[in-house]
Design a protein around this motif. Structure first.
Motif, PDB file in Angstrom:
ATOM      1  N   GLU A 174       0.831  -1.200   0.000  1.00  0.00           N
ATOM      2  CA  GLU A 174       0.000   0.000   0.000  1.00  0.00           C
ATOM      3  C   GLU A 174       0.868   1.253   0.000  1.00  0.00           C
ATOM      4  N   PHE A 175       2.009   1.160   0.699  1.00  0.00           N
ATOM      5  CA  PHE A 175       2.895   2.319   0.731  1.00  0.00           C
ATOM      6  C   PHE A 175       3.408   2.639  -0.673  1.00  0.00           C
ATOM      7  N   VAL A 176       3.760   1.583  -1.415  1.00  0.00           N
ATOM      8  CA  VAL A 176       4.241   1.802  -2.779  1.00  0.00           C
ATOM      9  C   VAL A 176       3.157   2.461  -3.616  1.00  0.00           C
ATOM     10  N   ALA A 177       1.929   1.905  -3.532  1.00  0.00           N
ATOM     11  CA  ALA A 177       0.830   2.464  -4.315  1.00  0.00           C
ATOM     12  C   ALA A 177       0.611   3.926  -3.937  1.00  0.00           C
ATOM     13  N   ALA A 178       0.580   4.193  -2.633  1.00  0.00           N
ATOM     14  CA  ALA A 178       0.321   5.561  -2.178  1.00  0.00           C
ATOM     15  C   ALA A 178       1.434   6.490  -2.631  1.00  0.00           C
ATOM     16  N   SER A 179       2.674   6.020  -2.522  1.00  0.00           N
ATOM     17  CA  SER A 179       3.761   6.939  -2.857  1.00  0.00           C
ATOM     18  C   SER A 179       3.757   7.228  -4.347  1.00  0.00           C
ATOM     19  N   VAL A 180       3.441   6.222  -5.174  1.00  0.00           N
ATOM     20  CA  VAL A 180       3.377   6.480  -6.621  1.00  0.00           C
ATOM     21  C   VAL A 180       2.214   7.412  -6.937  1.00  0.00           C
ATOM     22  N   ALA A 181       1.042   7.143  -6.334  1.00  0.00           N
ATOM     23  CA  ALA A 181      -0.125   7.969  -6.637  1.00  0.00           C
ATOM     24  C   ALA A 181       0.102   9.409  -6.207  1.00  0.00           C
ATOM     25  N   LEU A 182       0.651   9.586  -5.018  1.00  0.00           N
ATOM     26  CA  LEU A 182       0.870  10.951  -4.528  1.00  0.00           C
ATOM     27  C   LEU A 182       1.959  11.643  -5.338  1.00  0.00           C
ATOM     28  N   THR A 183       3.006  10.887  -5.716  1.00  0.00           N
ATOM     29  CA  THR A 183       4.068  11.491  -6.505  1.00  0.00           C
ATOM     30  C   THR A 183       3.536  11.973  -7.847  1.00  0.00           C
ATOM     31  N   LEU A 184       2.776  11.104  -8.520  1.00  0.00           N
ATOM     32  CA  LEU A 184       2.260  11.502  -9.835  1.00  0.00           C
ATOM     33  C   LEU A 184       1.242  12.624  -9.697  1.00  0.00           C
ATOM     34  N   GLY A 185       0.420  12.556  -8.651  1.00  0.00           N
ATOM     35  CA  GLY A 185      -0.539  13.633  -8.433  1.00  0.00           C
ATOM     36  C   GLY A 185       0.166  14.953  -8.215  1.00  0.00           C
ATOM     37  N   SER A 186       1.199  14.896  -7.404  1.00  0.00           N
ATOM     38  CA  SER A 186       1.943  16.112  -7.116  1.00  0.00           C
ATOM     39  C   SER A 186       2.650  16.623  -8.371  1.00  0.00           C
ATOM     40  N   ALA A 187       3.152  15.680  -9.191  1.00  0.00           N
ATOM     41  CA  ALA A 187       3.786  16.079 -10.450  1.00  0.00           C
ATOM     42  C   ALA A 187       2.784  16.799 -11.334  1.00  0.00           C
ATOM     43  N   LEU A 188       1.582  16.243 -11.429  1.00  0.00           N
ATOM     44  CA  LEU A 188       0.545  16.870 -12.251  1.00  0.00           C
ATOM     45  C   LEU A 188       0.238  18.265 -11.729  1.00  0.00           C
ATOM     46  N   ALA A 189       0.057  18.382 -10.420  1.00  0.00           N
ATOM     47  CA  ALA A 189      -0.318  19.674  -9.838  1.00  0.00           C
ATOM     48  C   ALA A 189       0.768  20.717 -10.077  1.00  0.00           C
ATOM     49  N   THR A 190       2.017  20.368  -9.762  1.00  0.00           N
ATOM     50  CA  THR A 190       3.071  21.377  -9.911  1.00  0.00           C
ATOM     51  C   THR A 190       3.322  21.704 -11.382  1.00  0.00           C
ATOM     52  N   ALA A 191       3.271  20.683 -12.246  1.00  0.00           N
ATOM     53  CA  ALA A 191       3.508  20.951 -13.664  1.00  0.00           C
ATOM     54  C   ALA A 191       2.414  21.851 -14.224  1.00  0.00           C
ATOM     55  N   ALA A 192       1.163  21.580 -13.852  1.00  0.00           N
ATOM     56  CA  ALA A 192       0.060  22.391 -14.368  1.00  0.00           C
ATOM     57  C   ALA A 192       0.163  23.818 -13.841  1.00  0.00           C
ATOM     58  N   LEU A 193       0.560  23.955 -12.568  1.00  0.00           N
ATOM     59  CA  LEU A 193       0.719  25.301 -12.009  1.00  0.00           C
ATOM     60  C   LEU A 193       1.834  26.039 -12.745  1.00  0.00           C
ATOM     61  N   ALA A 194       2.937  25.332 -13.016  1.00  0.00           N
ATOM     62  CA  ALA A 194       4.045  25.978 -13.723  1.00  0.00           C
ATOM     63  C   ALA A 194       3.604  26.424 -15.111  1.00  0.00           C
ATOM     64  N   LEU A 195       2.785  25.600 -15.747  1.00  0.00           N
ATOM     65  CA  LEU A 195       2.275  25.970 -17.068  1.00  0.00           C
ATOM     66  C   LEU A 195       1.408  27.209 -16.981  1.00  0.00           C
ATOM     67  N   LEU A 196       0.572  27.243 -15.954  1.00  0.00           N
ATOM     68  CA  LEU A 196      -0.295  28.404 -15.756  1.00  0.00           C
ATOM     69  C   LEU A 196       0.554  29.662 -15.602  1.00  0.00           C
ATOM     70  N   PHE A 197       1.589  29.567 -14.763  1.00  0.00           N
ATOM     71  CA  PHE A 197       2.405  30.761 -14.539  1.00  0.00           C
ATOM     72  C   PHE A 197       3.230  31.085 -15.772  1.00  0.00           C
ATOM     73  N   SER A 198       3.561  30.090 -16.568  1.00  0.00           N
ATOM     74  CA  SER A 198       4.362  30.401 -17.749  1.00  0.00           C
ATOM     75  C   SER A 198       3.535  31.146 -18.795  1.00  0.00           C
ATOM     76  N   THR A 199       2.199  31.108 -18.693  1.00  0.00           N
ATOM     77  CA  THR A 199       1.433  31.944 -19.619  1.00  0.00           C
ATOM     78  C   THR A 199       1.474  33.405 -19.175  1.00  0.00           C
ATOM     79  N   TRP A 200       1.804  33.644 -17.932  1.00  0.00           N
ATOM     80  CA  TRP A 200       1.818  35.012 -17.420  1.00  0.00           C
ATOM     81  C   TRP A 200       3.206  35.621 -17.430  1.00  0.00           C
ATOM     82  N   HIS A 201       4.220  34.800 -17.442  1.00  0.00           N
ATOM     83  CA  HIS A 201       5.579  35.319 -17.294  1.00  0.00           C
ATOM     84  C   HIS A 201       6.372  35.113 -18.564  1.00  0.00           C
ATOM     85  N   THR A 202       7.374  35.951 -18.770  1.00  0.00           N
ATOM     86  CA  THR A 202       8.268  35.705 -19.905  1.00  0.00           C
ATOM     87  C   THR A 202       9.477  34.908 -19.459  1.00  0.00           C
ATOM     88  N   ARG A 203       9.767  34.949 -18.165  1.00  0.00           N
ATOM     89  CA  ARG A 203      10.942  34.232 -17.691  1.00  0.00           C
ATOM     90  C   ARG A 203      10.532  32.909 -17.062  1.00  0.00           C
TER      91      ARG A 203
END
Ligand SMILES: Nc1ncnc2c1ncn2[C@@H]1O[C@H](COP(=O)(O)OP(=O)(O)OP(=O)(O)O)[C@@H](O)[C@H]1O
Ligand SMILES: [Mg+2]
Lengths: 613, 313
Positions: A174-203
């Protein structure tokens, strides 16, 4: 037979249809042409492979450290076979790797995704994209999936390591499943946020920093706010704990024994936690698509890119239409340049270009300060520790993140060539940039020193801490700037240079002490003795423990009538002079190292920039 | 003032410049032309001390790029093909920045005066307080020219300065360059607008795939290309007459080629054939009645097309 009689099928994309007219299916949104192009480009970047190799090496290195650290004592115990030792260590190893992977992916994802739109803006390819039938959602979706695929590859490339740990058994599925799910979820969240901010910033570097900060607000702040509201006495309700993937993972690790989330099982907790991450990701991606549509239309309108910053002014709350932006922005007058031109310009380079973002930032910092001062009494030790530690940490991080940009941004904006054909000497360019980078963030040391000035005046802190803090602040402001400039020169991409610079600090202040500590626990007594100076030096150049060493006595002996006695390396009666000398020596050394690095870069400037002379 | 000897530059395995040898004297406007990717920008970057050549020697005013970068930077004004601008400065501040970078002192208003004069020269005074990143492409190009002139360089290296300029600005740029040439400066300009380059250059260089195909006065380029003068003749008769006369003329050794279309003939004379009388006589002798007779001057495009192959590096 009747095929010719059938009415001709409507063309998939009738001529003259607007880009938004077609409604692409979910597959076309996620794996459309943008996805393919991004995968191709990312596959071509050398940094992609460096990141992968670095990631695996990091995990393997830490695994080795943990393994040897944990088996060091065991190996001396008689009767324990190697296999038994391995089995004993395996769960610990898996836990460490799980957390490490989560942390690393959370930190890597914004860096990877932040350039998504910034690069297109800089290359002025957005207007070209507008003329294709691709919708903004398709562009965002494609870019996001391409990044996520890279992150998955990262996770997969580390899989053999995790599997090999699993072979030795004792690993909770269960720990493996949870760590993979949370890692990928967190990757999605941070990547999407970075994309959002990259539409607002030039740098890209700025976009990554904002994405991380926002992610921190969304995942760390709720927990601490709830804790603070509860006066740090009771754990907050489970839905608050679920916002942080780290807490979800820790709850699982405790097996429910550590009560971090009353009222819900650990399985539900991490499932909800992963769902929350995915929700953040989807919301940020949707916002990014909406924002990108606006940016694309603005660029396609042929208006010169107004810096590509910030949400459009149409977002005014009162519903009145925003005033049209004039074709050429004008200032009523120009400022007169004084002193070194590079310093002048660098000092005035806005850290955050969008006015809205700048105001939001200032407002939230002020709110935080108000909260801090209303919740903690001025005589409380917590307040002073918080102010000292946070100001030094923020100063170092801010400078580490922004300094490489002082070179990278010019390179990307192609102003670097113009600068390199001017008569400025390498040293004058670099030192002016370093000076300006330090001076730009004057408000952080100013704030911290003002706080302790008042505290000393009010009799809560011994004034000598003022001197100690100045030393620490100076070094922690200067060193990341110097290393950042050197890295900015040596590495072409500003985002890469920023990440490397952060790594330098993490290495110096986190990895190095841990490494020395582990080596010490491994080594025989004689070797441990030899490592001691190294460990002491690591401690002396680390601002965080040093602040604690310096502030504690100053708080206990606030009166001017007495001198505080300092603890240092087993002694507990060091006089202020001795301690100040140690502090000045170690942090002076850090500053000197930074300046020497800069000097060396100035000497090798032509080689680094490929100038013949 | 510019001496390039056996200059070679490689990007990885790609040879961008292949043993280039070139001399440009003072008061010369040297038009540098060549297909895309020929190596023009690369050569200019090396002369501006921005790029380390793989082999060979380049000198500007006697200073070697290998060891006298600082001296060269004081003498050279380099305008890159893609002008980067600082986003958060006004035109005036941008020019002040580079004036200071070229060590023009601010004392006694000297810097302000220099900025004023280049603004005037490039007709940007009205945009003085505009933000640099909000200028149109042509305006930014003018700002680039203005920046290059700040420190009164002896040698100007202009990489496609006319791109994005409107017709008036182009004419102004041309007269500006002529003025600068008269001041004894040495100017190297690359451009893809050949008619314009032909008008302002005193000599040209044609480069392809990193190899110099030709360097010298424009007239010589035509001779080298074997391009002769062209004459358009319109006849009063029908297309059949025109074709018959064309076939006859084609056998004349002084005529290089004849093309007939409807009632008009386009005749290209063999290189170095001067005088048109034989052509008029020949047409009349064959019963042609001339409605119009228009000599067309030689065009640089022709020489360019003949000398280069359009091969991509
Ligand atoms: N930074 C670089 N890395 C690798 N190859 C390069 C680089 N810069 C230029 N090249 C290659 O060198 C060759 C010469 O390029 P250069 O820019 O000098 O051409 P150019 O004559 O200026 O072309 P254009 O007319 O298109 O401006 C080209 O084949 C180009 O692809
Ligand atoms: Mg070019």
């Amino acid at each position: 037979m009747d095929a010719p009689a059938a009415p001709p099928a409507a063309p998939a994309n009738p001529a003259g249809s607007l880009p938004t007219a077609g409604r692409p299916g979910p597959l076309a949104v996620l794996f459309g042409p943008v996805f393919l192009k991004e995968m191709l480009v990312l596959g071509r970047h050398r940094s992609t492979y460096w990141t992968r190799a670095g990631f695996v090496l990091l995990l393997a290195g830490v695994a080795a450290l943990v393994f040897f650290g944990a088996t060091a004592d065991a190996s001396r115990l008689p009767g324990a076979s190697a296999l038994q030792t391995l089995q004993r260590v395996a769960p610990l190893l898996a836990n460490v790797l799980g957390f490490l992977q989560l942390t690393a992916i959370t930190l890597v994802a914004p860096g990877l995704a932040s350039s998504a739109v910034c690069d297109e803006k800089r290359a002025r390819t957005l207007p070209t994209l507008v003329t294709t039938p691709l919708s903004a959602l398709q562009i965002v979706g494609g870019k996001l999936t391409a990044r996520l695929a890279q992150l998955m590859l990262l996770v997969i490339s580390a899989a053999p390591l995790l599997l090999s740990v699993r072979v030795f058994g004792g690993l909770d599925a269960e720990f493996v499943a949870a760590s993979v799910a949370l890692t990928l979820g967190s990757a999605l969240a941070t990547a999407a946020l970075a994309l959002l901010f990259s539409t607002w910033h030039t740098r890209a570097a700025a976009a990554a920093a904002f994405a991380l900060a926002t992610y921190g607000l969304l995942t760390v702040a709720p927990f601490f706010t709830a804790m603070a509201i509860g006066q740090f006495r009771a754990p907050p309700p489970w839905f608050v704990t679920a916002t942080s993937p780290f807490l979800c993972l820790s709850a699982l690790l405790g097996g429910g024994r550590i009560v971090v989330a009353p009222g819900v099982g650990t399985t539900q907790l991490w499932l909800i936690g992963a769902a929350y991450q995915i929700a953040i990701g989807i919301a940020a991606a949707a916002l990014a698509a909406a924002s990108l549509r606006r940016v694309m239309l603005r660029e396609a309108a042929g208006r010169p890119d107004p810096g590509g910053e910030g949400p459009a002014p149409a977002a005014a709350g009162d519903g009145t239409p925003a005033p049209a932006v004039p074709a050429t922005k004008k200032r009523p007058s120009s400022r007169t340049l004084t002193g070194s031109p590079v310093f002048w310009r660098e000092y005035r380079r806005p850290a955050v270009k969008s006015r809205t973002a700048r105001r939001t930032l200032v407002a939230s910092v002020l709110l935080g300060l108000v909260w801090l001062y209303t919740h903690l009494p001025f005589h409380s030790e917590e307040l002073h520790y918080t102010v000292a530690l946070v100001s030094v940490g923020v100063l170092a991080l801010l400078n580490a993140q922004s300094a490489p940009g002082a070179v990278g941004v010019e390179r990307e904006a192609r102003t670097w060539d113009a600068l390199l054909t001017s008569r400025l000497s390498p040293a004058s360019i670099l030192f002016a940039k370093a000076g300006a980078a330090v001076a730009r963030v004057w408000y952080i040391p100013a704030y911290a020193l003002a706080h302790f000035g008042v505290a000393a005046f009010a009799g809560f802190v011994h004034p000598i801490f003022f001197l100690h803090l100045t030393l620490i602040l100076f070094a922690c402001g200067l060193l990341p700037v110097c290393t950042g400039l050197v890295l900015g020169l040596a590495v072409r991409k500003a985002t890469t240079a920023s990440s490397l610079n952060l790594l330098v600090l993490v290495g110096l202040w986190l990895v190095f002490p841990v490494l020395v500590g582990l080596m010490g626990s491994l080594a025989p007594p004689a070797g441990r003795h030899a490592l001691k100076p190294l460990a002491d030096a690591g401690l002396a150049i680390n601002p965080f423990p040093m602040i604690v060493f310096a502030l504690g006595p100053a708080l206990r002996t606030p009166s001017l009538a007495y001198w505080p006695r300092y603890e240092w390396l087993g002694r507990d009666d060091l006089d202020p002079l001795g301690f100040s000398v140690i502090l000045a020596g170690s942090f002076g050394a850090l500053s000197v190292i930074g300046l020497v690095a800069l000097l060396v870069a100035a000497r090798r400037f032509n080689r680094l920039t490929d100038r013949p002379s | 003032m510019i001496e390039i000897t056996d200059l070679t530059h490689r990007y990885g395995s790609l040879v961008a410049l292949d043993r280039l040898t070139l001399h440009i004297g003072p008061g010369e406007v040297f038009g540098f032309i060549g297909p895309n990717g020929a190596g023009k920008s690369t050569a200019m970057k090396i002369l501006a001390c921005l790029l380390r050549p793989t082999a060979g020697d380049a000198r500007v005013c006697g200073h070697r790029v290998h060891d006298s970068g600082d001296a060269i930077r004081g003498l050279v004004g380099y305008m890159p093909d893609f002008l980067g601008v600082y986003e958060d400065l006004t035109v005036d501040e941008y020019l002040q920045f580079f004036a200071a970078a070229f060590r023009i002192p601010a004392r006694n208003g000297k810097r302000a005066a220099v900025v004023d004069s280049v603004l005037q020269l490039t007709d940007l005074t009205a945009k003085r307080h505009a933000m640099v990143d909000s200028l149109s492409r042509g305006m930014q190009q003018r700002l680039g020219v203005a920046r290059v002139l700040l420190h009164e360089p002896q040698v100007l290296l202009l990489d496609e300065p006319a791109s994005g300029l409107d017709p008036r600005a182009r004419i102004e740029l041309r007269s500006l360059l002529t003025e600068l040439r008269n001041m004894g400066k040495c100017i190297m300009v690359s451009s893809h607008i050949l008619t314009e380059l032909a008008e302002m250059s005193t000599s040209i260089g044609i480069i392809e795939r990193g190899t110099l195909l030709f360097a010298g006065p424009i007239g010589e380029a035509f001779a080298r290309a074997g391009a002769g003068e062209r004459i358009a003749v319109t006849l009063e008769g029908g297309p059949a007459d025109a074709r018959a006369i064309a076939a006859d003329l084609a056998s004349d050794p002084r005529v290089r080629s004849v093309a007939a279309e409807d009632r008009s003939l386009t005749i290209e004379l063999a290189p170095a054939v001067n005088g048109h009388h034989f052509l008029i006589e020949a047409v009349i002798a064959r019963g042609g009645r001339i409605a119009s007779f228009t000599p067309r001057p030689l065009k640089l495009e022709e020489a360019f097309l003949r000398l280069t192959r359009g091969a991509v590096n």
